[in-house]
Design an enzyme around this catalytic site. Structure first.
Site, short mmCIF file in Angstrom:
data_model
loop_
_atom_site.label_atom_id
_atom_site.label_comp_id
_atom_site.label_asym_id
_atom_site.label_seq_id
_atom_site.Cartn_x
_atom_site.Cartn_y
_atom_site.Cartn_z
CB SER A 65 79.65 -51.42 19.79
OG SER A 65 80.60 -50.56 19.21
N1 SAH Z 1 83.78 -48.11 21.78
C1 SAH Z 1 82.60 -47.27 21.68
C2 SAH Z 1 82.03 -47.31 20.27
C3 SAH Z 1 81.73 -45.94 19.79
S1 SAH Z 1 81.41 -45.77 18.06
C4 SAH Z 1 81.56 -47.64 22.72
O1 SAH Z 1 81.72 -48.66 23.39
O2 SAH Z 1 80.60 -46.89 22.90
C5 SAH Z 1 83.00 -45.29 17.45
C6 SAH Z 1 83.65 -44.09 18.12
O3 SAH Z 1 84.89 -43.86 17.43
C7 SAH Z 1 82.86 -42.79 18.04
O4 SAH Z 1 82.73 -42.25 19.32
C8 SAH Z 1 83.72 -41.91 17.14
O5 SAH Z 1 83.64 -40.54 17.44
C9 SAH Z 1 85.10 -42.47 17.40
N2 SAH Z 1 86.08 -42.19 16.34
C10 SAH Z 1 85.87 -42.17 14.99
N3 SAH Z 1 87.01 -41.89 14.35
C11 SAH Z 1 87.97 -41.73 15.30
C12 SAH Z 1 89.36 -41.40 15.24
N4 SAH Z 1 89.98 -41.18 14.09
N5 SAH Z 1 90.04 -41.32 16.41
C13 SAH Z 1 89.40 -41.54 17.61
N6 SAH Z 1 88.10 -41.83 17.71
C14 SAH Z 1 87.38 -41.93 16.58
#
Ligand code: SAH
Length: 217
Positions: A65
């Protein structure tokens, strides 16, 4: 060895100043962002851009993000040291590391195996003792519930009911809810009687939350 050069530290201070200009006020959030080496959470190809206020690809079609989004969500959580926070979407681990640096007990779940494998190794290597789980965040992590706070870092089509059940009374959930082609940042505060108070905090962009269990990779 943790590589953190003077140039990277300087760029990080500039990022903190930029986030302040953009309206982030919470000192503990700004301090944590000033400490966590974001360049170690992204592909080395982007390393020199690590302290720009931008998201970057982290593989498997996902992104780390934007710092302003991480700062906003961290501020909206209104945490106190020692609280238990559940994060849905570990991704790169950057958001989890920022919360850990704020003195939080962090539990984080990731749906994509490749990212879980990578990040659950990286975090302890950098000294962030975050409890990582592999699975569907729509179901939360019942074993360690209830949580003081829950943060969702992917665009959610709805507020997952099961997750609300894992929030303590008085607890706050920060969730970007997909409305059209963007996400509305919402806080959902659970009252003592189980009812909720919902507030909106502007528009953001997120990758979509993965829904279908059969999608598990
Ligand atoms: N907090 C992260 C943001 C990553 S983007 C950071 O600081 O880098 C969102 C993330 O959510 C992705 O890695 C994606 O694979 C994960 N994600 C999407 N749907 C999900 C679900 N149902 N359960 C767990 N993780 C999920």
């Amino acid at each position: 060895m943790i590589r953190d050069s003077h140039k990277q530290q300087g760029n990080r201070r500039k990022l903190v100043a930029l986030l302040q200009e953009k309206g982030i006020k919470d000192k503990s959030v700004l301090e944590a962002i000033g400490k966590v080496p974001r360049h170690l959470f992204l592909n080395s190809a982007f390393e020199e851009h690590a302290y720009e206020d931008r998201p970057f690809a982290i593989g498997a079609g996902q992104t780390i993000s934007q710092p302003f989004t991480v700062a906003t969500q961290s501020e909206l959580l209104q945490v106190e040291k020692g609280m238990k926070v559940l994060e849905i979407g570990t991704g790169s681990g950057y958001q989890a590391a920022v919360l850990y640096a704020m003195g939080i007990k962090v539990f984080s779940i990731e749906r994509i195996k490749e990212l879980y494998d990578k990040t659950s190794k990286l975090l302890p290597k950098l000294g962030y003792r975050v409890k990582c789980f592999y699975g569907d965040g729509n179901l939360g992590v019942p074993t360690w519930a209830p949580y003081d706070r829950i943060i969702i870092t992917a665009g959610a089509p709805i507020v997952p009911e099961g997750l609300l059940g894992q929030l303590k009374p008085g607890g706050i959930m920060v969730i970007p809810v997909t409305e059209g082609d963007s996400e509305t940042m919402k806080t959902i505060t659970k009252q003592a009687d189980g009812s909720v108070v919902v507030k909106e905090h502007g528009t953001f962009r997120f990758v979509p939350m993965l829904e279908d269990k059969h999608d598990l990779r």
